[in-house]
Scaffold this motif. Structure first.
Motif, PDB file in Angstrom:
ATOM      1  N   UNK A 334       0.825  -1.203   0.000  1.00  0.00           N
ATOM      2  CA  UNK A 334       0.000   0.000   0.000  1.00  0.00           C
ATOM      3  C   UNK A 334       0.861   1.256   0.000  1.00  0.00           C
ATOM      4  N   UNK A 335       2.154   1.070  -0.038  1.00  0.00           N
ATOM      5  CA  UNK A 335       3.039   2.233   0.015  1.00  0.00           C
ATOM      6  C   UNK A 335       3.124   2.833   1.403  1.00  0.00           C
ATOM      7  N   UNK A 336       2.752   2.031   2.384  1.00  0.00           N
ATOM      8  CA  UNK A 336       2.914   2.501   3.757  1.00  0.00           C
ATOM      9  C   UNK A 336       3.203   1.317   4.666  1.00  0.00           C
ATOM     10  N   UNK A 337       3.971   1.574   5.689  1.00  0.00           N
ATOM     11  CA  UNK A 337       4.471   0.507   6.539  1.00  0.00           C
ATOM     12  C   UNK A 337       4.155   0.818   7.989  1.00  0.00           C
ATOM     13  N   UNK A 338       3.728  -0.210   8.719  1.00  0.00           N
ATOM     14  CA  UNK A 338       3.664  -0.019  10.170  1.00  0.00           C
ATOM     15  C   UNK A 338       5.042  -0.360  10.715  1.00  0.00           C
ATOM     16  N   UNK A 339       5.566   0.494  11.562  1.00  0.00           N
ATOM     17  CA  UNK A 339       6.942   0.319  12.000  1.00  0.00           C
ATOM     18  C   UNK A 339       7.002  -0.302  13.382  1.00  0.00           C
ATOM     19  N   UNK A 340       7.775  -1.390  13.493  1.00  0.00           N
ATOM     20  CA  UNK A 340       7.928  -2.093  14.761  1.00  0.00           C
ATOM     21  C   UNK A 340       9.414  -2.153  15.095  1.00  0.00           C
ATOM     22  N   UNK A 341       9.942  -1.117  15.674  1.00  0.00           N
ATOM     23  CA  UNK A 341      11.397  -1.059  15.876  1.00  0.00           C
ATOM     24  C   UNK A 341      11.933  -2.196  16.732  1.00  0.00           C
ATOM     25  N   UNK A 342      11.109  -2.730  17.624  1.00  0.00           N
ATOM     26  CA  UNK A 342      11.609  -3.816  18.463  1.00  0.00           C
ATOM     27  C   UNK A 342      11.883  -5.078  17.672  1.00  0.00           C
ATOM     28  N   UNK A 355      14.609   9.165  17.683  1.00  0.00           N
ATOM     29  CA  UNK A 355      14.238   9.162  19.087  1.00  0.00           C
ATOM     30  C   UNK A 355      12.820   8.678  19.348  1.00  0.00           C
ATOM     31  N   UNK A 356      12.466   7.616  18.696  1.00  0.00           N
ATOM     32  CA  UNK A 356      11.127   7.069  18.869  1.00  0.00           C
ATOM     33  C   UNK A 356      11.210   5.869  19.811  1.00  0.00           C
ATOM     34  N   UNK A 357      10.113   5.606  20.513  1.00  0.00           N
ATOM     35  CA  UNK A 357      10.157   4.494  21.471  1.00  0.00           C
ATOM     36  C   UNK A 357      10.318   3.133  20.775  1.00  0.00           C
ATOM     37  N   UNK A 358      10.976   2.230  21.499  1.00  0.00           N
ATOM     38  CA  UNK A 358      11.189   0.874  21.001  1.00  0.00           C
ATOM     39  C   UNK A 358      10.548  -0.079  21.985  1.00  0.00           C
ATOM     40  N   UNK A 359       9.585  -0.853  21.493  1.00  0.00           N
ATOM     41  CA  UNK A 359       8.861  -1.746  22.405  1.00  0.00           C
ATOM     42  C   UNK A 359       9.163  -3.191  22.090  1.00  0.00           C
ATOM     43  N   UNK A 360       9.337  -3.939  23.153  1.00  0.00           N
ATOM     44  CA  UNK A 360       9.545  -5.368  22.965  1.00  0.00           C
ATOM     45  C   UNK A 360       8.222  -6.087  23.170  1.00  0.00           C
ATOM     46  N   UNK A 361       7.723  -6.733  22.135  1.00  0.00           N
ATOM     47  CA  UNK A 361       6.442  -7.424  22.260  1.00  0.00           C
ATOM     48  C   UNK A 361       6.531  -8.910  21.912  1.00  0.00           C
ATOM     49  N   UNK A 369      15.044 -11.514  29.180  1.00  0.00           N
ATOM     50  CA  UNK A 369      15.304 -10.377  30.075  1.00  0.00           C
ATOM     51  C   UNK A 369      14.496  -9.162  29.630  1.00  0.00           C
ATOM     52  N   UNK A 370      14.337  -8.249  30.524  1.00  0.00           N
ATOM     53  CA  UNK A 370      13.566  -7.057  30.194  1.00  0.00           C
ATOM     54  C   UNK A 370      14.480  -5.865  29.909  1.00  0.00           C
ATOM     55  N   UNK A 371      15.760  -6.177  29.722  1.00  0.00           N
ATOM     56  CA  UNK A 371      16.723  -5.126  29.340  1.00  0.00           C
ATOM     57  C   UNK A 371      16.270  -4.472  28.032  1.00  0.00           C
ATOM     58  N   UNK A 372      16.616  -3.199  27.815  1.00  0.00           N
ATOM     59  CA  UNK A 372      16.296  -2.573  26.528  1.00  0.00           C
ATOM     60  C   UNK A 372      17.002  -3.332  25.406  1.00  0.00           C
TER      61      UNK A 372
END
Length: 945
Positions: A334-342, A355-361, A369-372
RNA sequence: GCAGGGGUUGCCAAGCUUGGUCAACGGCGCCGGACUUAAGCUCCGGUCUCAAGAGGUUCGAGGGUUCGAAUCCCUCCCCCUGCACCA
């Protein structure tokens, strides 16, 4: 048969005979099973090149073999005669593409004739023949009716130098497949065929055909199926706006922290409008549009522009920023992406940068571990940190399914399959192709040319210049009345991609002279599909996809019933030749640099094999080669130098070696024909040995292992005959009957030579029209065919080998020439021992306990033998596993070694170059040189004096 | 990065799917011999190493399975071909 081997004296004669006899013309009616042997029809350049020679030498061998094995073979040939080279030549040198094309066809045809290929020219198809391309137009109209052809305004690939648009498949690394110049993007009205309708079937039915693995892989790659979900993100504060994103990883939806749009995505404008970043986005969009895909691929720098708005994650309700990113491709998904940095490295980098948040899911197994995160985890794992019930703990397919179900329940998305393949753009803004049969009327819109007005011919009142489409220079072509309302209208000036021509020419071959239909259903149902298709790998993703598509589309028009056009594909390898090469620069230079130093770094040049090309100058002219050596020699070289699929190196010395072999076959045959009625003991051997060769040859031909089969027919049989002669064979009647069968084996690769031998040996008619009819039913495959006759000869050859070896060693010791040889054959009990060993081995007796069993056998009970058995057994045990099935069979025969060797005394004396030869069983004569202890079955003790 | 295919004794190149037939087919090149006035022709023989024969070391590198591996398994290196910021 002349005494001297001079191919020029007879090759043309046989070519004429074949033609006159009409034996390559395939009848529609036949009791025989059909076989469709096909090579990719060539673009008619003026001269045959080595690629043609290789391609058709392979196909011709297959076609000739199939005919001989009882098939009704269709082996047609034609020309892919539309296309730009002729048009460009017309522009450059004057003249008309049609004249140039016709001239080239005439010229290359005479080259083909010299090779002696068995094509059925009665079925010749030429793309530029109106009787052919009118059906292109007819198909187009049918496709239009069925909604498979459509016209739309789209962003397309434009090649400036070629002055036309290109299909996606015709752009490689952002460059034109034909002229290598950079392709730009233009928005134009263009015609497309809906190949995407068949994407799934094209992918699935790859399973049903035998194409080489890499070709299948290439096609799968090109079609690019990916399974995932379409997710709709509402734009915060604007109910009307929605961003659709395709993802293959719906299981990561809880980790989405932003969305990214392609800069060209039309939504961008609406979103950013009025925001301070608008100018920045405009700049990015401009750059993206100018960039060819090539440059885009080179893009090092990933840029993103915040569009000032936020989207809502449909499952979590979270507000996430919307970006435009220069790395997002407008035309994919579709020419667009959902971004999942984790869980996507590219998004991870982008998030760091902005500087966007990075979530681990997702939990990586073994790393809970819950380390970044230090890097994105892109694998599958259990869902964690979901902000809704019912997801944590799911993983992989299950997780994806759960997310898709949730999206579908809430109407915010759905499961979806995305393809990389796009519809086939068939418009070309060039002259030398099939006119698209459409009339543009101001009142009625696009009106198809009525069927009865086909074909729409190419206008002749045109000028060929580099400016625009030559068709448009015709004062008459465009002016036409609308077939519907009769008002003045304009004819479409685009022509069709020439890959349209090659998408169904093979079906036209089945009924090439039909003037009423594209082909009759009877004809195509009888002949299709192609059983064996041979051509270059370069067509793996264009021609071979289009033709598969066309076949399916035409099947759905009800015109035939096959699903796949080509059952088996063989891609012949390239022909290479040596060229100067600089190791340090890693550059291959033209042959003109041979002997010089590297023009760049002055290092000494070595040689390496490289694809034959005009630019390197390492080409060979097939026609001059034919003149020098004859067509058969070239064909033999092509088939013998490498397996069909492998790359092969051209080598003048290897060609000469093939020539020598041809000559040797010729000379030997000539001599065989002078033999009288002299029978000899070795006759039986030749008869049986030749039968074995024939069987093996048939086996290899069936598997299209042409190299192996040629080795048998042109080398092994020859060696057998030489051996036969050395062993005193010269049986005239036997030779004659053998020559007849041998000619049949020589025929697929070297048909002219075969005809000569056939005729000389008294064959009636043409060997090219003969069936094999080898009566080789008895004695199945394997070594069951080894009878005593063969075993004795194998034994003798092996003794001769051993004796020669020993002679060298002996003379080193004697320091003089050996004049007398003594062969002490094995005692009888050793034979018993060996046969007992084989018997135990073959009955799966536990070999560690074999000694006990052996000592219980009668032969081991004899007084003075008993003590020697254990030592001998140790020796035999070691060797036993090494014996080939052949050797085992020989040993099992319990040959009378002394008798056999004595019968060949004169032969051995002669071969070994000694004056006397003594043969006896060890122990029954003097133990010369103490060799008695070395004697074993098939391994006598040999001593020289 | 992903996918497909490869790395064999001077060169090209078989064999590896179904482990013992493998010191490993065949062609080229090279060496020797025969034939010949003479061969660049043709034929015969040789061409890892040791050696009057039961040996040794080889099939990209290193491990493993097995009585036994070029062939099966694992890891790594290198080459070719295609796709490539495909979400």
């Amino acid at each position: 048969m002349e005494e001297e081997f001079i191919p020029a004296n007879y090759e043309e004669k046989w070519q004429r005979s074949w033609k006159d006899a009409g034996i390559f013309i395939a009848p529609q009616e036949s009791e025989k099973p059909k076989y469709f042997c096909l090579e990719m029809y060539p673009y008619p350049s003026g001269k045959m090149h080595i690629g043609h020679v290789r391609n058709y030498s392979i196909g011709d061998a297959v076609a000739r073999y199939r005919r001989a094995s009882g098939y009704n073979v269709i082996y047609p040939m034609g020309f892919d005669s539309f296309g730009m080279p002729a048009e460009n030549a017309a522009i450059k040198e004057g003249g008309h593409p049609r004249e140039i094309t016709d001239r080239n066809i005439a010229s290359i045809k005479t080259d083909f004739e010299k090779m002696g290929f068995s094509h059925d020219w009665n079925r010749e198809v030429m793309s530029h023949d109106p009787n052919y391309f009118r059906w292109n137009q007819w198909f187009f109209l049918k496709f239009l009716e069925k909604g498979l052809a459509y016209r739309t305004f789209a962003n397309v690939n434009w090649c400036g130098p070629c002055n036309t648009v290109l299909a996606n498949e015709q752009v490689h690394n952002g460059r034109c497949w034909r002229c290598s110049s950079e392709v730009e993007q233009r928005d134009m009205d263009q015609w497309f065929l809906k190949i995407t309708n068949y994407a799934q079937e094209l992918l699935d039915s790859l399973e049903d055909i035998s194409f080489p693995n890499h070709v299948k892989a290439l096609q799968r790659d090109w079609m690019g199926r990916s399974e995932g979900a379409l997710i709709r993100f509402k734009v915060d504060g604007d109910d009307g706006l929605e961003i659709e994103a395709f993802t293959t990883r719906p299981d990561t939806i809880f980790g989405v922290t932003f969305v990214t749009l392609a800069p060209e995505n039309p939504l961008c404008k609406d979103l950013v409008s009025g925001h301070e970043n608008e100018a920045e986005w405009q700049q990015m969009e401009k750059e993206a549009k100018q960039l060819s895909d090539m440059d885009r691929g080179m893009l090092k720098e990933k840029k993103g522009v915040f569009l000032g708005r936020y989207a809502i994650n449909p499952l979590t309700g979270e507000k996430i920023p919307i970006y435009a990113g220069n790395f997002v491709i407008a035309s994919y998904g579709t020419g667009s992406v959902m971004a999942v940095p984790g869980h996507d490295q590219r998004d991870f980098d982008f998030a760091k940068q902005h500087n966007l948040p990075i979530k681990k899911v997702l939990n990586e197994k073994g790393n809970e571990s819950s380390e970044p995160l230090e890097a994105a985890f892109e694998g599958y794992g259990e869902m964690v940190n979901s902000t809704r019930e019912g997801f944590d703990g799911l993983s992989g397919e299950e997780a994806k399914r759960a997310v898709i179900d949730a999206l579908e329940n809430e109407d915010t998305g759905n499961g979806m399959i995305q393809w990389k393949i796009r519809d086939w753009l068939i418009s070309r803004q060039r002259y030398w192709g099939t006119p698209i049969p459409i009339i543009h009327c101001d009142g009625c819109g696009m009106v198809p040319v009525p069927e009865e007005d086909l074909p729409v011919l190419l206008p002749d009142d045109v000028e060929f210049t580099w400016e625009g489409n030559p068709i448009e220079t015709s004062p008459t072509f465009s002016k036409v009345d609308c077939p519907t309302c009769g008002q003045p209208a304009r004819r479409e000036t685009d022509t069709m991609d020439t890959f349209v021509d090659s998408s169904w020419y093979f079906m036209r071959y089945t009924d090439a002279r039909n003037s009423e239909e594209c082909f009759s259903k009877t004809a195509s149902d009888y002949w299709m599909n192609v059983d064996f298709y041979c051509g270059g790998i370069e067509h793996a993703q264009m021609h071979l996809i289009y033709a598969r598509f066309w076949t399916k589309a035409v099947r759905d028009l009800g015109l035939h019933q096959v699903d796949e056009p080509f059952q088996e594909l063989l891609c012949q390898g390239m022909v290479n030749a040596q060229a100067p090469y600089c190791k340090s620069c890693n550059i291959t230079h033209p042959v003109s640099e041979r002997g010089n130093n590297c023009p760049h770094c002055s290092a000494e040049l070595s040689e390496r094999s490289a694809k034959m090309s005009k630019s390197l100058g390492n080409t060979v002219g097939p026609v001059s080669m034919i003149e020098q050596y004859g067509a058969d020699t070239i064909r033999l070289f092509i088939l013998f130098a490498a397996q069909p699929t492998a790359g092969m190196d051209w080598s003048d010395t290897a060609v000469e070696s093939c020539y020598r072999q041809m000559k040797a076959i010729w000379n030997l045959s000539h001599e065989m024909l002078s033999w009288q009625n002299d029978s000899a003991p070795i006759d039986d051997w030749l008869t049986i040995q030749f039968q074995e060769r024939r069987k093996q040859w048939v086996n290899d031909m069936e598997g299209v292992d042409l190299r192996a089969s040629v080795m048998l027919s042109h080398y092994d049989v020859y060696s057998d005959l030489v051996w036969y002669q050395r062993r005193g064979g010269k049986n005239g009647p036997l030779a004659r009957s053998l020559l007849l069968d041998w000619a049949k084996m020589l025929h697929p690769a070297t048909p002219h030579l075969a005809e000569e031998l056939w005729a000389a040996a008294g064959g009636v008619g043409l060997v090219a029209a003969e069936l094999l009819n080898f009566d080789d039913k008895e004695g199945e495959k394997g070594y069951s065919g080894i009878n005593s006759v063969l075993a004795e000869e194998i034994f003798l050859q092996s003794i001769l080998d051993q004796a020669r070896q020993m002679k060298g060693l002996a003379e080193r010791h004697l320091e003089t020439e050996a004049t007398s040889a003594t062969i002490q054959c094995s005692e009888a009990w050793k034979g018993d021992l060996v046969r007992t060993g084989i018997e135990l081995l073959e009955s799966d007796f536990p070999m560690k306990q074999a000694m006990g069993e052996i000592m219980s056998r009668p032969f081991a009970q004899v007084g003075d033998v008993r003590g020697q058995v254990p030592g001998a057994w140790k020796r035999i045990m070691k060797q036993m596993y090494k014996w080939s099935p052949t050797e085992r069979e020989v040993l099992k025969k319990n040959l009378d070694e002394v008798e056999i060797l004595k019968g060949a005394t004169d032969f051995l004396i002669n071969e070994l170059g000694v004056n006397e030869l003594h043969i006896y069983i060890a122990g029954e004569g003097e133990d010369v040189g103490g060799k008695a202890k070395f004697s074993f079955p098939a391994e006598p003790g040999i001593a020289y004096l």
